[in-house]
Design an enzyme around this catalytic site. Structure first.
Site, PDB file in Angstrom:
ATOM      1  N   LYS A  51     -15.009 -23.197  -3.825  1.00 21.21           N
ATOM      2  CA  LYS A  51     -16.058 -22.292  -4.338  1.00 21.21           C
ATOM      3  C   LYS A  51     -15.665 -20.834  -4.323  1.00 21.21           C
ATOM      4  O   LYS A  51     -16.076 -20.049  -5.177  1.00 21.21           O
ATOM      5  CB  LYS A  51     -17.375 -22.497  -3.579  1.00 21.21           C
ATOM      6  CG  LYS A  51     -17.267 -22.429  -2.082  1.00 21.21           C
ATOM      7  CD  LYS A  51     -17.007 -23.794  -1.510  1.00 21.21           C
ATOM      8  CE  LYS A  51     -16.552 -23.731  -0.090  1.00 21.21           C
ATOM      9  NZ  LYS A  51     -16.758 -24.947   0.641  1.00 21.21           N
ATOM     10  N   GLY A  87     -14.958 -31.293  10.513  1.00 22.81           N
ATOM     11  CA  GLY A  87     -14.347 -30.957   9.208  1.00 22.81           C
ATOM     12  C   GLY A  87     -15.311 -30.257   8.271  1.00 22.81           C
ATOM     13  O   GLY A  87     -15.073 -30.196   7.063  1.00 22.81           O
ATOM     14  N   LYS A 139     -21.409 -19.963  -3.466  1.00 21.30           N
ATOM     15  CA  LYS A 139     -22.065 -21.087  -4.125  1.00 21.30           C
ATOM     16  C   LYS A 139     -23.242 -20.591  -4.971  1.00 21.30           C
ATOM     17  O   LYS A 139     -23.482 -21.098  -6.073  1.00 21.30           O
ATOM     18  CB  LYS A 139     -22.529 -22.105  -3.079  1.00 21.30           C
ATOM     19  CG  LYS A 139     -21.359 -22.822  -2.407  1.00 21.30           C
ATOM     20  CD  LYS A 139     -21.774 -23.540  -1.134  1.00 21.30           C
ATOM     21  CE  LYS A 139     -20.621 -24.337  -0.542  1.00 21.30           C
ATOM     22  NZ  LYS A 139     -20.895 -24.815   0.820  1.00 21.30           N
TER      23      LYS A 139
HETATM   24  P1  NDP Z   1      -8.262 -27.938   5.104  1.00 25.46           P
HETATM   25  O1  NDP Z   1      -7.921 -26.667   5.798  1.00 25.46           O
HETATM   26  O2  NDP Z   1      -8.592 -29.129   5.896  1.00 25.46           O
HETATM   27  O3  NDP Z   1      -7.043 -28.339   4.123  1.00 25.46           O
HETATM   28  C1  NDP Z   1      -6.451 -27.420   3.291  1.00 25.46           C
HETATM   29  C2  NDP Z   1      -5.227 -28.057   2.639  1.00 25.46           C
HETATM   30  O4  NDP Z   1      -4.691 -27.132   1.712  1.00 25.46           O
HETATM   31  C3  NDP Z   1      -4.117 -28.390   3.635  1.00 25.46           C
HETATM   32  O5  NDP Z   1      -3.517 -29.614   3.272  1.00 25.46           O
HETATM   33  C4  NDP Z   1      -3.124 -27.248   3.450  1.00 25.46           C
HETATM   34  O6  NDP Z   1      -1.789 -27.610   3.666  1.00 25.46           O
HETATM   35  C5  NDP Z   1      -3.302 -26.952   1.986  1.00 25.46           C
HETATM   36  N1  NDP Z   1      -2.968 -25.568   1.661  1.00 25.46           N
HETATM   37  C6  NDP Z   1      -3.567 -24.461   2.138  1.00 25.46           C
HETATM   38  N2  NDP Z   1      -2.988 -23.364   1.597  1.00 25.46           N
HETATM   39  C7  NDP Z   1      -2.028 -23.816   0.758  1.00 25.46           C
HETATM   40  C8  NDP Z   1      -1.077 -23.196  -0.086  1.00 25.46           C
HETATM   41  N3  NDP Z   1      -0.997 -21.872  -0.174  1.00 25.46           N
HETATM   42  N4  NDP Z   1      -0.234 -23.964  -0.795  1.00 25.46           N
HETATM   43  C9  NDP Z   1      -0.298 -25.309  -0.710  1.00 25.46           C
HETATM   44  N5  NDP Z   1      -1.180 -25.961   0.066  1.00 25.46           N
HETATM   45  C10 NDP Z   1      -2.022 -25.225   0.793  1.00 25.46           C
HETATM   46  O7  NDP Z   1      -9.424 -27.562   4.096  1.00 25.46           O
HETATM   47  P2  NDP Z   1     -10.561 -28.526   3.516  1.00 25.46           P
HETATM   48  O8  NDP Z   1      -9.974 -29.787   3.053  1.00 25.46           O
HETATM   49  O9  NDP Z   1     -11.707 -28.563   4.459  1.00 25.46           O
HETATM   50  O10 NDP Z   1     -11.075 -27.659   2.276  1.00 25.46           O
HETATM   51  C11 NDP Z   1     -10.283 -27.529   1.123  1.00 25.46           C
HETATM   52  C12 NDP Z   1     -11.094 -26.818   0.039  1.00 25.46           C
HETATM   53  O11 NDP Z   1     -12.264 -27.570  -0.241  1.00 25.46           O
HETATM   54  C13 NDP Z   1     -11.554 -25.422   0.435  1.00 25.46           C
HETATM   55  O12 NDP Z   1     -11.538 -24.602  -0.697  1.00 25.46           O
HETATM   56  C14 NDP Z   1     -12.997 -25.647   0.897  1.00 25.46           C
HETATM   57  O13 NDP Z   1     -13.795 -24.516   0.738  1.00 25.46           O
HETATM   58  C15 NDP Z   1     -13.421 -26.755  -0.045  1.00 25.46           C
HETATM   59  N6  NDP Z   1     -14.504 -27.616   0.450  1.00 25.46           N
HETATM   60  C16 NDP Z   1     -14.452 -28.130   1.716  1.00 25.46           C
HETATM   61  C17 NDP Z   1     -15.450 -28.969   2.160  1.00 25.46           C
HETATM   62  C18 NDP Z   1     -15.435 -29.546   3.529  1.00 25.46           C
HETATM   63  O14 NDP Z   1     -16.432 -30.174   3.909  1.00 25.46           O
HETATM   64  N7  NDP Z   1     -14.380 -29.386   4.307  1.00 25.46           N
HETATM   65  C19 NDP Z   1     -16.577 -29.331   1.295  1.00 25.46           C
HETATM   66  C20 NDP Z   1     -16.530 -28.757  -0.030  1.00 25.46           C
HETATM   67  C21 NDP Z   1     -15.535 -27.927  -0.415  1.00 25.46           C
HETATM   68  P3  NDP Z   1      -1.229 -28.120   5.100  1.00 25.46           P
HETATM   69  O15 NDP Z   1      -1.802 -29.490   5.280  1.00 25.46           O
HETATM   70  O16 NDP Z   1       0.243 -28.119   4.936  1.00 25.46           O
HETATM   71  O17 NDP Z   1      -1.736 -27.133   6.102  1.00 25.46           O
HETATM   72  N1  HSE Z   2     -17.812 -25.013   4.906  1.00 21.58           N
HETATM   73  C1  HSE Z   2     -18.624 -25.544   3.876  1.00 21.58           C
HETATM   74  C2  HSE Z   2     -19.996 -25.847   4.441  1.00 21.58           C
HETATM   75  C3  HSE Z   2     -18.010 -26.781   3.306  1.00 21.58           C
HETATM   76  O1  HSE Z   2     -20.119 -25.916   5.672  1.00 21.58           O
HETATM   77  O2  HSE Z   2     -20.943 -26.003   3.677  1.00 21.58           O
HETATM   78  C4  HSE Z   2     -18.750 -27.333   2.116  1.00 21.58           C
HETATM   79  O3  HSE Z   2     -18.693 -26.482   1.022  1.00 21.58           O
END
Ligand code: NDP
Ligand code: HSE
Length: 408
Positions: free
Chosen positions: A104, A186, A204
């Protein structure tokens, strides 16, 4: 049967859950879209981490290497922050690769330009997971509420904040412990300041605003407060007075002018967001034909977010592009000098306050007061330590006298 080639950007909470779901539901996808789905590459940052990814799938920290895979059809993006993701998505869309993203922050900043790139590249950009996790609010606004004029949206859009408020209220957990628990589940952003300072809900809301009104406001004119600093005492005092504190993003359209805010609010019993607890998000929408609708569900976490991403993915192959509706509403600047109704928590009515004569509530069995004041006045009282906190009253257009007569 033809094959859809998918590349994942990110393999954290969200990316790994998307991966596992695709791998475990292959036959379901084949039935739904009549094509095989194959994950061909995964982009990560740290190549030394151990990951459960099948042999034969490219795992790389180089976007160039990933993009060089022949004939990628779809990129699913779940990394953090605006860059490098925005640049990566732009290059993919230019090449005609469809994009599904959960990011987002990136979308709020770069959504418009990415949509233009997508149109030029004849690709689609989908982002259901970016707002309210597993709750299908984007699809609902894009597809199911086209004829309605939406005049009011009140929404809990940050799962982490709602989870923390609930943990503090129900389990008497401290703020830091509740945040730590949200991180362990998470739910939180990589920088949890985005959650607890209101930025995540703000991004958002900007995405929703763009969808509803065709444009975003000047960000400096949107009031943004997070939940940092809200104590168990605040929550208890407000609850004893019959209200609950909820972190709410709101958008109101009146006479072709829109007002947007992100802030903790005092919500009365019976309000659509009063009962929304834990990591749930909810969006309450007032449509001129449909009336009040509420969508509620898990707003963060691995599976709900993967669910939204994969519903988008399937839609790519089931429909043609949907164009956003654009109505001609200008954005109202926030007026911090306007008198409004608030619930304030304080040990007593501030004696020195210029607003004293407008404190409509007298002290009941608790320290919650109803007050008519400007936001600026209350900010000053807060800074001076005269009040503990203050909350705008949820429920558009309600008068103090109508809502809590008991305190008048
Ligand atoms: P995490 O921190 O768990 O995972 C992030 C991933 O992105 C990791 O695998 C990391 O690599 C990789 N990464 C980060 N920076 C880079 C880069 N510069 N180049 C390549 N890979 C990169 O985050 P989330 O999975 O929780 O969230 C991911 C996205 O989804 C975010 O934008 C978040 O706002 C969005 N989101 C998250 C939700 C949630 O509930 N967690 C819900 C809805 C949206 P590595 O594994 O090597 O560290
Ligand atoms: N950090 C965000 C939240 C993940 O807690 O709502 C979902 O966008």
């Amino acid at each position: 049967m033809t094959t859809i080639k998918v590349a994942l950007l990110g393999f954290g909470t969200v990316g790994s859950s998307v991966y596992q779901t695709i791998q475990s539901r292959r036959s379901k996808f084949e039935r739904l879209i009549g094509k095989k789905v194959e994950i061909v590459g995964v982009l990560i940052q740290d190549e030394t981490k151990q990951r459960n990814i099948a042999d034969g799938i490219l795992v790389t920290s180089s976007f160039e290497e990933l993009l060089a895979i022949p004939e990628i059809d779809v990129i699913i993006e779940a990394i953090n922050g605006i860059e490098p993701g925005a640049g990566y998505l732009s290059r993919a869309l230019e090449k005609g690769i469809h994009v599904v993203t959960a990011n987002k922050e990136l979308l709020a900043h770069e959504g418009q330009s990415l949509r233009e790139t997508a149109a030029k590249g004849h690709a689609q950009l989908k982002f259901e997971a970016a707002v309210a996790g597993g709750v299908p609010i984007i699809g609902t606004l894009q597809q199911l509420l086209q004829v309605n004029e939406v005049s009011n949206v009140e929404a809990i859009l940050n799962g982490t904040s709602n989870y923390i408020l609930t943990e503090i209220a129900e389990n008497q957990v401290g703020f830091q412990a509740a945040l730590h628990s949200a991180q362990k589940h998470g739910y939180a952003e990589a920088d949890p300041g985005n959650d607890v300072d209101g930025w995540d809900a703000f991004y958002k809301l900007m995405i929703l605003c763009e969808l509803l009104l065709g444009k975003q406001p000047d960000w400096t004119q949107v009031s943004r407060r997070g939940i940092r600093g809200i104590t168990l005492a605040d929550i208890q005092v407000v609850e004893t007075a019959g209200w609950r504190i909820k972190h709410i993003a709101s958008l109101q359209v009146k006479e072709e002018k829109a007002q947007l805010r992100v802030e903790p609010m005092a919500v009365p019993e019976g309000h659509p967001l009063y009962e929304v607890s834990g990591v749930d998000n909810a969006v309450s929408i007032q449509g001129d034909l449909a009336g009040n609708l509420k969508l509620q569900g898990p707003g963060a976490g691995a599976l709900p977010t993967a669910s939204a991403i994969l519903e988008d993915f399937v839609q790519l192959y089931k429909e043609s592009d949907n164009r956003n509706r654009s109505i001609d509403a200008s954005i109202l600047a926030e007026d911090s000098n306007r008198l409004q109704d608030w619930l304030a928590t304080a040990p007593s009515i501030p004696k020195t306050a210029a607003v004293k004569q407008r404190w409509k509530g007298k002290q009941a069995d608790n320290n919650a007061y109803l007050v008519s004041a400007t936001e600026g006045e209350l900010e000053k009282l807060l800074q001076a330590g005269k009040i503990c906190n203050f909350f705008r009253l949820a429920g558009a257009g309600r008068e103090i006298a109508d809502t809590v007569p008991i305190l008048i």
